[in-house]
Write an enzyme that holds these catalytic residues in place. Structure first.
Site: not given
Ligand code: NAI
Length: 461
Positions: A38, A41, A179, A185, A308, A317, A440
């Site tokens: 898996g 994810c 980040g 978030l 990835d 997906h 509705h």
């Molecule tokens: P992200 O790329 O979404 O965000 C990383 C953030 O860290 C950016 O805003 C960047 O500006 C900031 N950053 C970088 N260096 C920094 C520093 N020195 N100080 C402060 N901020 C800094 O990366 P994230 O959240 O780690 O996610 C990684 C991947 O995993 C993404 O591609 C995301 O799409 C995927 N993911 C998707 C999910 C979903 O579809 N619900 C859930 C979790 C991950």
């Protein structure tokens, strides 16, 4: 052993590709180094985080929201060990489900680290035994791992990544998140709801880079109202443990910040180490990804890559779609992914979801568009469930009315976006959505109303 196809990596990209290949009649094998199938994810990503998001939301609701519905509960208490073990049970059930799918589809499974040996050979090493396999086609689907940040000493206990943040044994009083992306978030939300003070350090002047900036600004407002502290334009330069055992986060031009735990979430990087790529003739790009052609084939004939480890959003997906398209391409000569119709969802409360072009991208590309916005405040169902934050924004081509993008922040946005992804896939216009009957009272009516709003004729706003 000889197979038609060997897939390296059993994440959503790899295992889905393997199943599709088996359906198409290929003798298929899959190599995975972890005992549970898996990938990120299922084991340490989407699934456990969603389990915790659900549990923490229930706790938060019981404490803060139920009384608004006339449900008085007292003595609400957090049982973190139970919450964490439920999450583990969800993961175990799903990873075992993948095992059964492999068996059902007669896919041979090898446990160990897979690497390329050239000439259609793949080497598997489980630490005790080494095996040499051969296949006509090899598909690399090894996924990604948390990106490191210079100066941040990840110890896996106090300073960790998303993996550790899925299993903190107690609720940190102060949690620093580095980040303001999706991971920061979502997992920040989990611990915030369970009682942590969460401070998010973000290098940029906005949160959620890449998402529609208007929607991201609204998300920031809503999350701030929930108690998140955002420190934007804050470049973290170090995170360490001090002599007193606390974490200290340092940013350029700011006072050091002391907290109990640090979650490093500054992106992910492709997992390509020890695959023996260069000797077989594969050179990665500057960001460590496989260059592939439209059929996901690398520079070496017969070696493919998806998910990835190639260009594009790092989403389960997206990898699944690529896995299916790749093996269909191998067997039938045709396989296709519509990258304009890949939705993205952030599972905060409210959820944030988008598909297609952002308004920023349309402006930058000088594409003329019309915009329809409908707030959940004016949607009956949103009122009934007491979840009125947010809105639906639809962007359509100014001349043809074809839907170019939809961006939603609001209740169940992750489910609502499916209709919009279908609309883009089918080349629908905003008029098509506006004219389609929506039940509705549903939240989906907000999508219909946003479509009406594209031509300034929303009914309820
Ligand atoms: P992200 O790329 O979404 O965000 C990383 C953030 O860290 C950016 O805003 C960047 O500006 C900031 N950053 C970088 N260096 C920094 C520093 N020195 N100080 C402060 N901020 C800094 O990366 P994230 O959240 O780690 O996610 C990684 C991947 O995993 C993404 O591609 C995301 O799409 C995927 N993911 C998707 C999910 C979903 O579809 N619900 C859930 C979790 C991950």
């Amino acid at each position: 052993m000889t197979h038609d196809l060997i897939v390296i990596g059993a994440g959503p990209g790899g295992y889905v590709a393997a199943i599709r290949a088996a359906q198409l009649g290929l003798n298929t094998a899959i190599i995975e180094k972890e005992s549970a199938l898996g990938g990120t994810c299922l084991r340490v990503g989407c699934i456990p985080s969603k389990a915790l998001l659900e549990s923490s939301e229930k706790y938060h609701e019981a404490k803060e929201e139920l009384h608004r519905h006339g449900v008085d509960v007292s003595g609400v208490a957090l049982n973190l060990p139970t919450m964490l073990s439920r999450k583990d049970q969800v993961v175990t059930a799903l990873t075992r489900g993948i095992d059964s799918l492999m068996k059902k589809n007669k896919i041979t499974r090898y446990i160990g680290h897979g690497s390329l040996s050239g000439g259609g050979k793949v080497h598997v090493d489980d630490g005790k035994e080494k095996k040499e396999l051969t296949a006509k086609y090899i598909l690399v689907a090894t996924g990604s791992k948390s990106a490191p940040l210079r100066g941040v000493n990840v110890d896996g206990v106090q300073i960790g990544t998303s993996t550790e943040a899925l299993s903190y044994s107690e609720v940190p009083k102060r949690l620093a998140v580095i980040g303001a992306g999706v991971i920061g978030l979502e997992l920040g939300s989990v611990w915030k709801r369970l009682g942590s003070n969460v401070t998010v350090f973000e290098y940029l002047d906005r949160i959620l880079p890449g998402m529609d900036s208007e929607v991201a600004a609204e998300a920031q407002k809503i999350l701030t109202k929930q108690g998140f502290e955002f420190r934007l334009k804050s470049k973290v330069t170090s995170a360490k443990i001090n002599a007193a055992g606390a974490c200290v986060v340092e940013c350029e031009g700011a006072e050091p910040f002391v907290c109990d735990k640090v979650l490093l979430a500054v992106g992910r990087i492709p997992n390509t180490e020890k695959l023996n790529l260069e000797p077989v003739g594969i050179l990665l790009d500057k960001r460590g990804r496989f260059p592939v052609n439209n059929h996901f084939e690398s520079a070496v004939k017969g070696i493919y890559a998806i998910g990835d480890v190639i260009v594009g959003p790092m989403l389960a997906h997206k990898a699944e779609e690529e896995g299916v398209a790749c093996v269909e391409g191998i067997v039938t000569g045709y396989g296709h992914v519509n990258y304009d119709a890949i939705p993205g969802v952030v599972y905060t409360n409210p959820e944030i979801a988008s598909v297609g072009k952002t308004e920023d991208e349309l402006k930058e590309a000088k594409i003329e568009y019309k915009k329809g916005v409908f707030p959940f405040l004016a949607n009956g169902r949103a009122r009934a469930i007491n979840s009125t934050d947010g809105r639906v924004k639809m962007l359509a081509d100014a001349k043809t009315d074809r839907i170019l993008g939809v961006h939603i922040i609001g209740p169940h946005a992750g489910d609502l976006i499916a209709e919009c992804a279908n609309a883009i896939e089918f080349g629908a216009s905003s008029e098509d959505i506006a004219r389609a009957c929506h039940a509705h009272p549903t939240l989906a009516e907000a999508v219909k109303e946003a479509a009406y709003a594209v031509s300034n004729r929303a009914i309820h706003f």
